[in-house]
Design a protein around this motif. Structure first.
Motif, PDB file in Angstrom:
ATOM      1  N   GLN A  74      -3.691  10.462   1.073  1.00 21.16           N
ATOM      2  CA  GLN A  74      -4.195   9.106   1.246  1.00 21.16           C
ATOM      3  C   GLN A  74      -3.917   8.269   0.003  1.00 21.16           C
ATOM      4  O   GLN A  74      -3.726   8.802  -1.095  1.00 21.16           O
ATOM      5  CB  GLN A  74      -5.696   9.153   1.534  1.00 21.16           C
ATOM      6  CG  GLN A  74      -6.021   9.753   2.904  1.00 21.16           C
ATOM      7  CD  GLN A  74      -7.500   9.961   3.119  1.00 21.16           C
ATOM      8  OE1 GLN A  74      -8.121  10.781   2.450  1.00 21.16           O
ATOM      9  NE2 GLN A  74      -8.070   9.216   4.043  1.00 21.16           N
ATOM     10  N   SER A 123       0.849  -1.192   0.000  1.00 17.21           N
ATOM     11  CA  SER A 123       0.000   0.000   0.000  1.00 17.21           C
ATOM     12  C   SER A 123       0.881   1.237   0.000  1.00 17.21           C
ATOM     13  O   SER A 123       2.035   1.204   0.431  1.00 17.21           O
ATOM     14  CB  SER A 123      -0.923   0.014   1.227  1.00 17.21           C
ATOM     15  OG  SER A 123      -0.158   0.099   2.416  1.00 17.21           O
ATOM     16  N   ASN A 174      -0.050   9.497   5.866  1.00 17.51           N
ATOM     17  CA  ASN A 174      -1.159   9.609   4.909  1.00 17.51           C
ATOM     18  C   ASN A 174      -2.175  10.660   5.353  1.00 17.51           C
ATOM     19  O   ASN A 174      -3.329  10.354   5.660  1.00 17.51           O
ATOM     20  CB  ASN A 174      -1.850   8.255   4.724  1.00 17.51           C
ATOM     21  CG  ASN A 174      -0.928   7.212   4.126  1.00 17.51           C
ATOM     22  OD1 ASN A 174       0.070   7.545   3.506  1.00 17.51           O
ATOM     23  ND2 ASN A 174      -1.271   5.961   4.311  1.00 17.51           N
ATOM     24  N   THR A 175      -1.739  11.898   5.400  1.00 18.61           N
ATOM     25  CA  THR A 175      -2.583  12.994   5.861  1.00 18.61           C
ATOM     26  C   THR A 175      -3.933  12.971   5.167  1.00 18.61           C
ATOM     27  O   THR A 175      -4.019  12.921   3.940  1.00 18.61           O
ATOM     28  CB  THR A 175      -1.892  14.340   5.602  1.00 18.61           C
ATOM     29  OG1 THR A 175      -0.612  14.335   6.242  1.00 18.61           O
ATOM     30  CG2 THR A 175      -2.720  15.489   6.155  1.00 18.61           C
ATOM     31  N   GLN A 176      -4.979  12.987   5.975  1.00 21.44           N
ATOM     32  CA  GLN A 176      -6.333  12.859   5.437  1.00 21.44           C
ATOM     33  C   GLN A 176      -6.649  13.991   4.475  1.00 21.44           C
ATOM     34  O   GLN A 176      -6.299  15.142   4.698  1.00 21.44           O
ATOM     35  CB  GLN A 176      -7.350  12.835   6.584  1.00 21.44           C
ATOM     36  CG  GLN A 176      -8.762  12.486   6.148  1.00 21.44           C
ATOM     37  CD  GLN A 176      -9.701  12.336   7.328  1.00 21.44           C
ATOM     38  OE1 GLN A 176      -9.325  12.618   8.453  1.00 21.44           O
ATOM     39  NE2 GLN A 176     -10.913  11.886   7.073  1.00 21.44           N
ATOM     40  N   ASN A 177      -7.320  13.609   3.371  1.00 21.99           N
ATOM     41  CA  ASN A 177      -7.781  14.517   2.318  1.00 21.99           C
ATOM     42  C   ASN A 177      -6.665  15.002   1.395  1.00 21.99           C
ATOM     43  O   ASN A 177      -6.953  15.698   0.413  1.00 21.99           O
ATOM     44  CB  ASN A 177      -8.502  15.740   2.893  1.00 21.99           C
ATOM     45  CG  ASN A 177      -9.746  15.372   3.668  1.00 21.99           C
ATOM     46  OD1 ASN A 177     -10.429  14.409   3.342  1.00 21.99           O
ATOM     47  ND2 ASN A 177     -10.028  16.132   4.719  1.00 21.99           N
ATOM     48  N   ARG A 184       2.241   4.738   1.292  1.00 20.07           N
ATOM     49  CA  ARG A 184       2.321   5.388   2.605  1.00 20.07           C
ATOM     50  C   ARG A 184       3.254   6.586   2.510  1.00 20.07           C
ATOM     51  O   ARG A 184       4.361   6.489   1.966  1.00 20.07           O
ATOM     52  CB  ARG A 184       2.828   4.431   3.686  1.00 20.07           C
ATOM     53  CG  ARG A 184       2.623   4.995   5.094  1.00 20.07           C
ATOM     54  CD  ARG A 184       3.280   4.144   6.150  1.00 20.07           C
ATOM     55  NE  ARG A 184       4.724   4.220   6.073  1.00 20.07           N
ATOM     56  CZ  ARG A 184       5.553   3.749   7.015  1.00 20.07           C
ATOM     57  NH1 ARG A 184       5.045   3.142   8.069  1.00 20.07           N
ATOM     58  NH2 ARG A 184       6.851   3.843   6.873  1.00 20.07           N
ATOM     59  N   ARG A 215       2.031  15.951  -3.554  1.00 20.14           N
ATOM     60  CA  ARG A 215       1.375  14.816  -4.206  1.00 20.14           C
ATOM     61  C   ARG A 215       1.878  14.651  -5.636  1.00 20.14           C
ATOM     62  O   ARG A 215       2.174  13.538  -6.087  1.00 20.14           O
ATOM     63  CB  ARG A 215      -0.133  15.012  -4.189  1.00 20.14           C
ATOM     64  CG  ARG A 215      -0.918  13.818  -4.704  1.00 20.14           C
ATOM     65  CD  ARG A 215      -2.361  14.203  -4.980  1.00 20.14           C
ATOM     66  NE  ARG A 215      -3.023  14.730  -3.793  1.00 20.14           N
ATOM     67  CZ  ARG A 215      -4.243  15.262  -3.805  1.00 20.14           C
ATOM     68  NH1 ARG A 215      -4.918  15.334  -4.945  1.00 20.14           N
ATOM     69  NH2 ARG A 215      -4.788  15.716  -2.703  1.00 20.14           N
ATOM     70  N   ARG A 271      -5.584   6.657  -2.097  1.00 23.54           N
ATOM     71  CA  ARG A 271      -6.432   6.774  -3.282  1.00 23.54           C
ATOM     72  C   ARG A 271      -5.947   7.857  -4.244  1.00 23.54           C
ATOM     73  O   ARG A 271      -6.284   7.838  -5.424  1.00 23.54           O
ATOM     74  CB  ARG A 271      -7.882   7.054  -2.864  1.00 23.54           C
ATOM     75  CG  ARG A 271      -8.121   8.411  -2.235  1.00 23.54           C
ATOM     76  CD  ARG A 271      -9.617   8.628  -2.002  1.00 23.54           C
ATOM     77  NE  ARG A 271      -9.938   9.924  -1.437  1.00 23.54           N
ATOM     78  CZ  ARG A 271     -10.066  10.172  -0.150  1.00 23.54           C
ATOM     79  NH1 ARG A 271      -9.885   9.183   0.718  1.00 23.54           N
ATOM     80  NH2 ARG A 271     -10.372  11.382   0.293  1.00 23.54           N
ATOM     81  N   TYR A 272      -5.151   8.806  -3.739  1.00 16.54           N
ATOM     82  CA  TYR A 272      -4.642   9.856  -4.611  1.00 16.54           C
ATOM     83  C   TYR A 272      -3.471   9.387  -5.473  1.00 16.54           C
ATOM     84  O   TYR A 272      -3.005  10.132  -6.338  1.00 16.54           O
ATOM     85  CB  TYR A 272      -4.214  11.075  -3.777  1.00 16.54           C
ATOM     86  CG  TYR A 272      -5.366  11.736  -3.061  1.00 16.54           C
ATOM     87  CD1 TYR A 272      -6.361  12.401  -3.769  1.00 16.54           C
ATOM     88  CD2 TYR A 272      -5.469  11.686  -1.678  1.00 16.54           C
ATOM     89  CE1 TYR A 272      -7.421  13.010  -3.115  1.00 16.54           C
ATOM     90  CE2 TYR A 272      -6.526  12.285  -1.012  1.00 16.54           C
ATOM     91  CZ  TYR A 272      -7.501  12.945  -1.735  1.00 16.54           C
ATOM     92  OH  TYR A 272      -8.557  13.539  -1.090  1.00 16.54           O
TER      93      TYR A 272
END
Length: 658
Positions: A361, A340, A355-358, A342, A419, A363-364
Motif C-alpha cells: 500500500q 499516488s 497495492n496488495t493490502q498490508n 501504485r 517493497r 503508506r509503505y
C-alpha cells in the motif's frame, strides 16, 4: 435417480447478481490460457444459431416442462424471473450464442469429468490458477443456463481424439409415470451412450464424443484445441455492448500478456466483422475500457510497460523475488496522472491486484515520490514468487492472501523484498519534504506534494486592532462557522490572573462531519480549473451527498491565538461522474456533490474574479470535501431556509475533515 434435496430455478451456481460481464470473459480467457504453454490465440465469435441446431435442446425442453410443473408454482420472484428468461429463449427460432475457441491442448475426458464432477475447471501445475470457476461463471450470461464443450487432443500415436460434452442447470424435476416416478437433478449432462453412439442430455455418465457441427465449425480442423459455447448469450448488464466488452475486458485483465505477445485475441461479431487485440492495438483498445477510472488505470499501466527505461534489471529482480519475475517501474508520473504510489501485480500476464493490502500500500513508500510499478510473476518457474502467489489466490484470482499457504512467511518475505526493491529504485523525497498521502491530495496537471500549508509558530499579539487579526473559531459540532466579531477590551491582568497567558485552543473537537482536505496549484493551461481526486475508503467517509469548497488558506492553524479565516472561492462549474452539477450563474462558495464515491474525482472551475485571489506567484488552493452525519443532516432539514442562506455566503462546515 437423484436423492438430493430438490433445487429450484434460483441457483447459486449461476447467480446473475454476483458476477460481472467482464469477469465471465476473464474466466474464459484464463481457462483458454491454462490449456497449454507458450503463445496463445483465443477467438471469440458472436453469432445467431438456429434453435434446431443446438444440440440437446429437445431434451432440454422436456426437462424444463417437468421442472416447471414440479416446482414452478412455489418459486420465489427470482426463480419466476429465470422461468420467464428460459421461456423467451425457447420461443425464438434463432438464439445468440457466444463461442470461445483456443489452440491449446484441448479438452479431454479427464477435463470433462472434472467439470461435471466438481463444477470447476482443472488447473495444471503450470497453469494460471490453482482453483478456477470459469465453468460456473459461463452459465451466468446464458438465458438457458446451458453451456457446451468440445475438444481435440493428440493421442499417444499423434492422432486427434475428439471429446464433446455439455451441462445445463434448470431445476429438480420428476419423470416417469405415477407408479414409477424418478426424481432427476437440476443439473443435466451430456454423455456418450453405447452401443449406437447417441449423445443424450440429463444423464449421469461422464464424457461424450462426436463434436456436433455447430461447434466443429468454430474449431480449426486438424489441430488440437477446445471450444466453449454459451447458448442464448445475453450480458448481465443491459447497458453492456458485447462488441466493446470482450476486447476491453481482455485488455484490462491481460494487459501484460498481450503486451509481451503471450496472448492475442480476436472477436468476430454477428455481422462477420473481425477485430484483433495485439500489442500494436493496445492503445486503441485501452481507450475503450469503461468506466473512466479503469481506463485511466490501464493507460497508466501501459505507459509504464512502454517506457523504455522502466524495466528493472532482471538480475536484481530475480535476486529478490526468485526466477520468472519481472518488474517495470516509472519513478516520475505525468501531470495528468493521480499523484499516488501504485504497484500492479500480474501473474503469467494476468492482472491479480493493485497495492496488495498490508504489503504494497502507498503508506509503505512514504519516503519516496509517487511512482507506478508493474510486477509480472511466472508461476511455472519453481521456487519463484509466482508459484507462491498462485497458491495464495482466492477462487476469483483477484486477491492475494498469504494465510492460504501452509507457510505464509515465505510469501510475506518476498513481499518485503519487493517493497525494498521498489523503494531503492524510486526517487527519494527531499529532506524535510512533507508527504501527502493519496487520501489527502488534490490532483491536477501541476501536482505539488510540497505545497502544503505551513503551520506558523504560536505567538501572542500584543494589541490587535478591530480592523486587523480577529479570532475565528471553527466549531464542528455546532454546524456552520460563525462570522468573526471584533474583540472586546483587553482584560486587566490585576483582576484576571489568566489575562497575561496566551489564549490558545489545544483541544481538537469531535465534529459532525468527515471528509478529506488537501492543496495544490491551478491547472497551468487554465488558472480557473482544478481537478480534484480523493480516496476516502476506510476513513469514515459515508455514502450520500457531500459538500465541496475551495479556499485560499490563511496559513494560521487552530492553536493560534488570532486566526485568519481562509478566503473561499466562488465555484461556477462542477463536473462529477461525467455529469454537470447545477450551479447558479452567479456561482456558489459551496457545492453539493450528490453521490460521491469513496474513490472519486471532480473537475471544479472558479469565477474569474476569485481566480485573481489565488495569485500566479503563489497559486495555493485548499480543497475540502466534507460529509455531514445523519444528525447534522436532520438539523439541516429542519432549518432548510437558513442553511441555504448560509451556503450562499460560505461553506456550512469546512472544518469537518479527516
Amino acid at each position: 435417480m437423484d436423492n438430493d434435496p430438490p433445487k429450484g430455478f434460483t441457483n447459486t451456481d449461476a447467480n446473475r447478481d454476483q458476477v460481472k460481464d467482464e469477469i465471465v470473459i476473464r474466466e474464459l480467457l484464463q481457462n483458454a490460457l491454462d490449456s497449454g504453454t507458450g503463445a496463445r490465440t483465443v477467438r471469440f465469435v458472436l453469432r445467431n444459431v438456429a434453435a434446431a441446431d443446438i444440440f440437446g435442446l429437445d431434451r432440454y425442453k422436456q426437462a424444463f416442462k417437468h421442472a416447471r410443473r414440479y416446482l414452478g408454482a412455489d418459486e420465489p420472484p427470482t426463480g419466476q424471473q429465470m422461468i420467464k428468461r428460459i421461456q423467451r429463449a425457447l420461443s425464438k427460432k434463432d438464439v445468440v450464442c457466444l463461442f470461445c475457441c483456443d489452440d491449446g491442448n484441448g479438452i479431454g475426458e479427464k477435463e470433462l469429468r472434472s467439470l461435471y464432477g466438481s463444477g470447476r475447471s482443472t488447473k495444471r501445475t503450470a497453469g494460471r490458477g490453482s482453483v478456477g470457476h470459469g465453468h460456473l461463471t459461463a452459465f451466468v450470461p446464458s438465458d438457458l443456463r446451458y453451456v457446451l464443450y468440445a475438444g481435440r487432443q493428440a493421442g499417444p500415436d499423434g492422432t486427434l481424439v475428439e471429446t464433446f460434452g455439455g451441462h445445463a442447470i434448470i431445476a429438480t424435476h420428476i419423470v416417469g409415470s405415477r407408479k414409477a416416478q424418478t426424481q432427476r437433478s437440476a443439473d443435466g449432462f451430456i454423455r456418450h451412450q453405447q452401443p449406437d453412439g447417441r449423445n443424450t442430455l440429463f444423464d449421469y455418465e461422464r464424457g461424450g464424443t462426436r463434436v456436433p457441427p455447430t461447434l466443429a465449425a468454430q474449431m480449426r480442423s486438424s489441430v488440437a484445441g477446445s471450444a466453449v459455447m454459451i447458448a442464448a448469450y445475453k450480458p448481465v448488464s443491459p447497458t453492456v455492448n458485447p462488441d466493446r466488452l470482450i476486447l476491453a475486458a481482455a485488455t484490462r485483465h491481460f494487459l501484460v500478456a498481450v503486451f509481451d505477445g503471450t496472448l492475442s485475441v480476436t472477436f468476430t461479431d454477428a455481422s462477420g466483422t473481425e477485430r484483433s487485440l495485439t500489442p500494436e492495438a493496445l492503445d486503441t483498445h485501452t481507450d475503450a475500457i469503461t468506466p473512466e477510472r479503469r481506463r485511466r488505470a490501464a493507460r497508466r499501466t501501459l505507459r509504464t510497460l512502454q517506457d523504455s527505461d522502466s524495466r528493472i534489471s532482471d538480475n536484481m529482480v530475480e535476486d529478490a523475488l526468485g526466477p520468472g519475475s519481472r518488474v517495470w517501474m516509472r519513478p516520475r508520473l505525468r501531470g495528468d496522472e493521480t499523484a499516488s504510489h501504485r504497484v500492479s501485480v500480474f501473474r503469467d500476464g494476468m492482472w491479480i491486484q493493485d497495492n496488495t493490502q498490508n504489503y504494497l500500500q502507498p503508506r509503505y513508500f512514504a519516503g519516496t515520490e509517487p511512482f507506478d510499478a508493474v510486477v509480472d510473476l511466472d508461476s511455472r518457474q519453481p521456487g519463484g514468487m509466482g508459484e507462491l502467489v498462485r497458491d495464495a489466490e482466492g477462487a476469483s484470482h483477484l486477491q492475494i492472501t498469504p494465510s492460504e499457504l501452509d507457510n505464509p512467511s515465505q510469501l510475506v518475505e518476498r513481499f518485503m523484498k519487493l517493497r525494498d526493491l521498489l523503494t531503492a529504485n524510486a526517487r527519494q523525497a527531499s529532506t524535510g519534504e512533507p508527504y501527502a498521502p493519496p487520501q489527502l491530495r488534490l490532483a491536477g496537471s501541476a501536482v505539488s506534494t510540497t505545497a502544503l500549508p505551513k503551520r506558523r509558530p504560536k505567538r501572542p499579539d500584543s494589541d490587535p486592532s478591530p480592523g486587523e487579526d480577529v479570532e475565528h473559531e471553527r466549531r464542528l459540532p455546532n454546524g456552520p462557522p460563525k462570522l468573526p466579531s471584533p474583540p472586546g477590551p483587553d482584560p486587566d491582568p490585576k483582576t484576571d490572573p489568566e489575562a497575561d497567558k496566551e489564549k490558545t485552543d489545544q483541544t481538537v473537537r469531535a465534529g459532525n462531519s468527515a471528509g478529506v482536505s488537501t492543496s495544490c496549484r491551478p491547472d497551468p493551461d487554465d488558472p480557473r480549473l482544478f481537478h480534484v481526486a480523493w480516496s476516502a475508503a476506510g476513513r469514515g467517509f459515508r455514502a450520500g451527498a457531500a459538500d465541496l469548497c475551495l479556499a485560499v488558506p490563511s496559513g494560521t492553524d487552530q492553536t493560534s491565538r488570532h486566526r485568519i479565516a481562509p478566503g473561499y472561492l466562488t465555484i461556477v462549474q462542477v463536473r462529477h461522474q461525467q455529469r454537470n452539477i447545477d450551479v447558479p450563474a452567479s456561482g456558489r462558495k459551496q457545492v453539493r456533490i450528490p453521490n460521491p464515491g469513496a474513490r472519486d474525482t471532480a473537475t471544479v472551475k472558479i469565477a474569474a474574479a476569485t481566480a485573481e485571489a489565488v495569485g500566479a506567484d503563489r497559486g495555493l488552493v485548499e480543497a475540502v470535501l466534507f460529509h455531514r452525519s445523519a444528525a447534522s443532516s436532520r438539523e439541516e432539514q429542519v432549518t432548510a431556509p437558513a442553511s441555504r442562506t448560509e451556503a450562499s455566503t460560505g461553506p456550512t462546515n469546512p472544518g469537518g475533515r479527516l
